[in-house]
Design an enzyme around this catalytic site. Structure first.
Site, mmCIF file in Angstrom:
data_model
loop_
_atom_site.group_PDB
_atom_site.id
_atom_site.type_symbol
_atom_site.label_atom_id
_atom_site.label_comp_id
_atom_site.label_asym_id
_atom_site.label_seq_id
_atom_site.Cartn_x
_atom_site.Cartn_y
_atom_site.Cartn_z
ATOM 1 N N ARG A 62 0.837 -1.206 0.000
ATOM 2 C CA ARG A 62 0.000 0.000 0.000
ATOM 3 C C ARG A 62 0.876 1.261 0.000
ATOM 4 O O ARG A 62 0.579 2.249 -0.669
ATOM 5 C CB ARG A 62 -0.930 -0.008 1.215
ATOM 6 C CG ARG A 62 -1.888 1.152 1.226
ATOM 7 C CD ARG A 62 -3.068 0.888 2.144
ATOM 8 N NE ARG A 62 -4.030 1.979 2.077
ATOM 9 C CZ ARG A 62 -4.312 2.785 3.104
ATOM 10 N NH1 ARG A 62 -3.711 2.612 4.268
ATOM 11 N NH2 ARG A 62 -5.193 3.745 2.969
ATOM 12 N N HIS A 66 0.643 4.260 -2.739
ATOM 13 C CA HIS A 66 0.429 5.667 -2.380
ATOM 14 C C HIS A 66 1.629 6.531 -2.760
ATOM 15 O O HIS A 66 1.479 7.716 -3.063
ATOM 16 C CB HIS A 66 0.136 5.804 -0.883
ATOM 17 C CG HIS A 66 -1.252 5.396 -0.516
ATOM 18 N ND1 HIS A 66 -1.910 5.878 0.588
ATOM 19 C CD2 HIS A 66 -2.130 4.552 -1.110
ATOM 20 C CE1 HIS A 66 -3.120 5.350 0.658
ATOM 21 N NE2 HIS A 66 -3.270 4.528 -0.353
ATOM 22 N N ASN A 96 -3.100 8.905 3.885
ATOM 23 C CA ASN A 96 -1.894 8.253 4.400
ATOM 24 C C ASN A 96 -1.928 8.023 5.898
ATOM 25 O O ASN A 96 -0.995 7.471 6.475
ATOM 26 C CB ASN A 96 -0.661 9.100 4.058
ATOM 27 C CG ASN A 96 -0.424 9.115 2.571
ATOM 28 O OD1 ASN A 96 -0.810 8.181 1.880
ATOM 29 N ND2 ASN A 96 0.201 10.171 2.091
ATOM 30 N N HIS A 194 -6.377 -5.936 -2.143
ATOM 31 C CA HIS A 194 -7.237 -5.939 -0.950
ATOM 32 C C HIS A 194 -7.545 -7.361 -0.481
ATOM 33 O O HIS A 194 -8.333 -7.538 0.439
ATOM 34 C CB HIS A 194 -8.520 -5.141 -1.206
ATOM 35 C CG HIS A 194 -8.278 -3.660 -1.295
ATOM 36 N ND1 HIS A 194 -9.219 -2.761 -1.717
ATOM 37 C CD2 HIS A 194 -7.171 -2.916 -1.003
ATOM 38 C CE1 HIS A 194 -8.723 -1.528 -1.684
ATOM 39 N NE2 HIS A 194 -7.470 -1.592 -1.258
HETATM 40 C C1 HEM Z 1 -8.610 1.440 -6.340
HETATM 41 C C2 HEM Z 1 -8.489 2.370 -5.423
HETATM 42 C C3 HEM Z 1 -8.167 2.064 -3.997
HETATM 43 C C4 HEM Z 1 -8.803 2.563 -2.919
HETATM 44 C C5 HEM Z 1 -9.961 3.541 -2.935
HETATM 45 C C6 HEM Z 1 -8.189 1.998 -1.755
HETATM 46 C C7 HEM Z 1 -8.545 2.296 -0.454
HETATM 47 C C8 HEM Z 1 -8.047 1.668 0.658
HETATM 48 C C9 HEM Z 1 -8.469 1.920 2.012
HETATM 49 C C10 HEM Z 1 -9.482 2.968 2.433
HETATM 50 C C11 HEM Z 1 -7.806 1.064 2.831
HETATM 51 C C12 HEM Z 1 -7.972 0.896 4.333
HETATM 52 C C13 HEM Z 1 -7.089 1.801 5.111
HETATM 53 C C14 HEM Z 1 -7.417 1.711 6.586
HETATM 54 O O1 HEM Z 1 -8.522 2.099 6.953
HETATM 55 O O2 HEM Z 1 -6.569 1.231 7.374
HETATM 56 C C15 HEM Z 1 -6.959 0.276 1.991
HETATM 57 C C16 HEM Z 1 -6.128 -0.704 2.452
HETATM 58 C C17 HEM Z 1 -5.238 -1.371 1.650
HETATM 59 N N1 HEM Z 1 -5.018 -1.152 0.314
HETATM 60 FE FE1 HEM Z 1 -6.155 -0.059 -0.922
HETATM 61 N N2 HEM Z 1 -7.189 1.172 -2.145
HETATM 62 C C18 HEM Z 1 -7.134 1.177 -3.511
HETATM 63 C C19 HEM Z 1 -6.224 0.505 -4.292
HETATM 64 C C20 HEM Z 1 -5.174 -0.221 -3.798
HETATM 65 C C21 HEM Z 1 -4.046 -0.668 -4.575
HETATM 66 C C22 HEM Z 1 -3.808 -0.340 -6.045
HETATM 67 C C23 HEM Z 1 -3.251 -1.377 -3.729
HETATM 68 C C24 HEM Z 1 -1.944 -2.048 -4.006
HETATM 69 C C25 HEM Z 1 -1.564 -2.501 -5.172
HETATM 70 C C26 HEM Z 1 -3.905 -1.380 -2.436
HETATM 71 C C27 HEM Z 1 -3.454 -2.057 -1.327
HETATM 72 C C28 HEM Z 1 -4.029 -1.992 -0.089
HETATM 73 C C29 HEM Z 1 -3.632 -2.836 1.018
HETATM 74 C C30 HEM Z 1 -2.619 -3.956 0.974
HETATM 75 C C31 HEM Z 1 -4.370 -2.428 2.126
HETATM 76 C C32 HEM Z 1 -4.275 -2.968 3.556
HETATM 77 C C33 HEM Z 1 -3.293 -2.099 4.307
HETATM 78 C C34 HEM Z 1 -2.958 -2.550 5.713
HETATM 79 O O3 HEM Z 1 -3.246 -3.693 6.085
HETATM 80 O O4 HEM Z 1 -2.388 -1.723 6.444
HETATM 81 N N3 HEM Z 1 -5.046 -0.648 -2.513
HETATM 82 N N4 HEM Z 1 -7.117 0.666 0.670
HETATM 83 C C1 LIG Z 2 2.512 8.234 9.515
HETATM 84 C C2 LIG Z 2 1.913 9.581 9.592
HETATM 85 O O1 LIG Z 2 2.598 10.591 9.507
HETATM 86 N N1 LIG Z 2 0.588 9.629 9.714
HETATM 87 C C3 LIG Z 2 -0.126 10.871 9.746
HETATM 88 C C4 LIG Z 2 -1.121 10.883 8.607
HETATM 89 O O2 LIG Z 2 -1.943 12.011 8.666
HETATM 90 C C5 LIG Z 2 -2.638 12.248 9.882
HETATM 91 C C6 LIG Z 2 -3.449 13.501 9.716
HETATM 92 O O3 LIG Z 2 -4.258 13.407 8.595
HETATM 93 C C7 LIG Z 2 -1.660 12.352 11.049
HETATM 94 O O4 LIG Z 2 -2.373 12.484 12.262
HETATM 95 C C8 LIG Z 2 -0.813 11.083 11.083
HETATM 96 O O5 LIG Z 2 0.165 11.183 12.092
#
Ligand code: HEM
Ligand SMILES: CC(=O)N[C@H]1CO[C@H](CO)[C@@H](O)[C@@H]1O
Ligand SMILES: *[C@@H]1O[C@H](CO)[C@@H](O)[C@H](O)[C@H]1NC(C)=O
Ligand SMILES: *[C@@H]1O[C@H](CO)[C@@H](O)[C@H](O)[C@H]1NC(C)=O
Ligand SMILES: *[C@@H]1O[C@H](CO)[C@@H](O)[C@H](O)[C@H]1NC(C)=O
Ligand SMILES: *[C@@H]1O[C@H](CO)[C@@H](O)[C@H](O)[C@H]1NC(C)=O
Ligand SMILES: *[C@@H]1O[C@H](CO)[C@@H](O)[C@H](O)[C@H]1NC(C)=O
Ligand SMILES: *[C@@H]1O[C@H](CO)[C@@H](O)[C@H](O)[C@H]1NC(C)=O
Ligand SMILES: *[C@@H]1O[C@H](CO)[C@@H](O)[C@H](O)[C@H]1NC(C)=O
Length: 327
Positions: A62, A66, A96, A194
Site C-alpha cells: 500500500r 500511495h 496516508n 485488498h
Molecule cells: C482502487 C483504489 C483504492 C482505494 C480507494 C483503496 C482504499 C483503501 C483503504 C481505504 C484502505 C484501508 C485503510 C485503513 O482504513 O486502514 C486500503 C487498504 C489497503 N489497500 Fe487499498 N485502495 C485502492 C487501491 C489499492 C491498490 C492499487 C493497492 C496495491 C496494489 C492497495 C493495497 C491496499 C492494502 C494492501 C491495504 C491494507 C493495508 C494494511 O493492512 O495496512 N489498494 N485501501
Molecule cells: C505516519 C503519519 O505521519 N501519519 C499521519 C497521517 O496524517 C494524519 C493527519 O491526517 C496524522 O495524524 C498522522 O500522524
C-alpha cells in the site's frame, strides 16, 4: 548556412543525449556494479522479518501504491513534514493516515547505507521490499527494474487530491488511474491487493450507518454482511476497530477478494464500484473463473507498470541519506 545546419544538428544531438541521460529508463539489476548486494539485502531482510509480521506485507504494497500515485514512485510519501518551513508532506494527509511500515523501510535503508553509502534510493527500497513481502504472503513475484531516484518535494494536498478515496465511484477511479497511465485492467487487478491487510472502520463506516446522511445503509453492501460488521466489528460510526478486508484469509494473497466483491462483500464503495461497469465486471469474471496463476501474471504486469509511474532517473532528484529527510 551548411555550417549552421551542422551546428544545429550537433545541438540537437547533444540535447537528445542530455534528455536521454536525465530521463534514463529503469533497468533490471541497476545496482549490479554500484551495490551488488543491494537486492539481496532487501530480500533477506524481508524474508527474515515478514513471516513474523505478515500484516506488514499489506502495509508495504500500500505504501508503494500511495507513493507512486503522487509525484511518481519517488519516496515522496516517506518525507517528514518540517515545522521550520511549515510544509505538510504527503505522510500527514488523510489517505496516508493509515499507511504503516515506515520504520521497516528506515531499517532497510540503514543496512543499505552501511553497505554502500548514498547509492540505493528509498524509492527503489520501497519498490523491492513491497514485491519481496508479497512473495512471502504466497503472492506473485514481479519484475522490479530499479534506478528510481528520490524526490525532494512532498505536498499533503496532492496526496489528498490524487490518491483514490474509498467512496469513489467507477468513473472517478477510472480517472484517477488514467491520470497515472493505468487503465481499467490495472484498476481491477491492483484492487486485488485488498485480498490482504486490514481496514479501519472509519474507512467505510458511513456505508453501515449513514450512507446518504439519513442514518441509512449502503444498499450495494450485502445486508447480512453489514449486520455482522455492525454487531461484531464496527459497533458505531465512530468505531476505531480494524477489520480484515478478506476475512479468514487476510494474510494470504489469493483470489478471494474478487469472490467477496461478487458477493457484494467488498468493504469499500470503490470495491463495489468495480462491478458497476461492464468492462471491469467482465475482468473480474475472467479473474474469478481463471486460475490464480493467470491473476498472478496480470498482477505482476500491473505492478511493474505502477512501479514505473513518474519515476525520476539519471540526474533528477537525489539519493536520500535518510528516507524521511531531503539531503
Ligand atoms: C482502487 C483504489 C483504492 C482505494 C480507494 C483503496 C482504499 C483503501 C483503504 C481505504 C484502505 C484501508 C485503510 C485503513 O482504513 O486502514 C486500503 C487498504 C489497503 N489497500 Fe487499498 N485502495 C485502492 C487501491 C489499492 C491498490 C492499487 C493497492 C496495491 C496494489 C492497495 C493495497 C491496499 C492494502 C494492501 C491495504 C491494507 C493495508 C494494511 O493492512 O495496512 N489498494 N485501501
Ligand atoms: C505516519 C503519519 O505521519 N501519519 C499521519 C497521517 O496524517 C494524519 C493527519 O491526517 C496524522 O495524524 C498522522 O500522524
Ligand atoms: C519522521 O517522523 C516520524 C514520526 O512522525 C519519527 O518517528 C521519525 O523519527 C522522523 N524521522 C526523522 C529522521 O526525523
Ligand atoms: C519544504 O519547503 C521548502 C521550502 O519551500 C522546500 O525547499 C522543501 O523541498 C520542502 N520539503 C518538502 C519535503 O517538500
Ligand atoms: C501543494 O499543492 C497544492 C495543490 O496542488 C498547491 O495549491 C500548493 O501550493 C502546494 N503547496 C506547496 C507548498 O507547494
Ligand atoms: C462519480 O463521482 C464524481 C465525484 O464525486 C461525481 O462528480 C460523478 O457525478 C459521479 N458519477 C456517477 C456516474 O455517479
Ligand atoms: C490495459 O493495458 C494493458 C497493457 O498495459 C493491456 O494489456 C490491457 O488490455 C489494457 N486494458 C484495457 C481495459 O484497456
Ligand atoms: C449522518 O449524516 C448527516 C449529514 O451529514 C448528519 O447530519 C448526521 O449527524 C449523521 N448522523 C450520524 C449518526 O452520524
Ligand atoms: C461520532 O463522532 C462525531 C464527531 O466527533 C460526533 O458528532 C457523533 O456524535 C459521534 N457519533 C456517535 C454515534 O458516537
Amino acid at each position: 548556412m551548411g555550417k549552421n545546419v551542422g551546428n544545429n544538428f550537433v545541438c540537437l544531438v547533444v540535447g537528445l543525449v542530455l534528455i536521454a541521460s536525465t530521463n534514463a529508463d529503469l533497468e533490471m539489476n541497476y545496482y549490479a556494479k554500484s551495490c551488488p548486494k543491494a537486492e539481496k539485502i532487501v530480500v533477506d531482510y524481508v524474508n527474515k522479518h515478514i513471516p513474523n509480521a505478515p500484516t506488514l506485507a499489506a502495509a508495504l504494497i500500500r505504501m508503494h501504491f500511495h507513493d507512486c500515485f503522487v509525484r511518481g514512485c519517488d519516496a515522496s510519501l516517506l518525507l517528514n513534514s518540517t515545522s521550520s518551513t511549515g510544509n505538510r508532506t504527503e505522510k500527514v494527509s488523510p489517505p496516508n493516515r493509515t499507511v504503516r511500515g515506515f520504520d521497516f523501510i528506515d531499517r532497510l535503508k540503514s543496512l543499505l547505507e552501511a553497505e554502500c553509502p548514498g547509492v540505493v534510493s528509498c524509492a527503489d527500497i520501497v519498490s523491492l521490499a513491497a514485491r519481496d513481502a508479497i512473495v512471502v504472503t504466497g503472492g506473485p513475484f514481479w519484475r522490479v527494474p530499479t534506478g528510481r531516484r528520490d524526490g525532494v518535494i512532498s505536498n499533503a494536498s496532492e496526496a489528498l487530491a490524487q490518491i483514490p478515496a474509498p467512496f469513489s465511484n467507477i468513473s472517478t477511479l477510472q480517472n484517477d488511474f488514467a491520470n497515472k497511465g493505468l487503465n481499467l485492467t490495472d484498476l481491477v487487478v491492483l484492487s486485488g491487493a485488498h485480498t490482504i491487510g486490514i481496514s479501519h472502520c472509519s474507512s467505510f463506516a458511513n456505508r453501515l450507518y449513514n450512507f446518504t446522511g439519513v442514518g441509512d445503509q449502503d444498499p450495494s453492501l450485502d445486508s447480512e454482511y453489514a449486520t455482522n460488521l455492525k454487531a461484531n466489528k464496527c459497533k458505531s460510526i465512530n468505531s476505531t476497530t480494524k477489520v480484515e478486508m478478506d476475512p479468514g484469509s487476510f494474510r494470504t494473497f489469493d483470489l478471494s477478494y474478487y469472490k467477496l466483491v461478487l458477493k457484494r462483500r467488498g468493504l469499500f464503495e470503490s470495491d463495489a464500484a468495480l462491478t458497476t461497469n461492464s468492462i471491469t465486471s467482465s475482468i473480474i469474471n475472467q479473474i474469478v473463473n481463471g486460475d490464480s496463476k493467470i491473476f498472478f501474471k496480470e498482477f505482476a504486469n500491473s505492478m511493474e507498470k505502477m512501479g514505473r509511474i513518474g519515476v525520476k532517473t539519471g540526474s533528477v532528484g537525489e539519493i536520500r541519506k535518510h528516507c524521511a529527510l531531503v539531503n
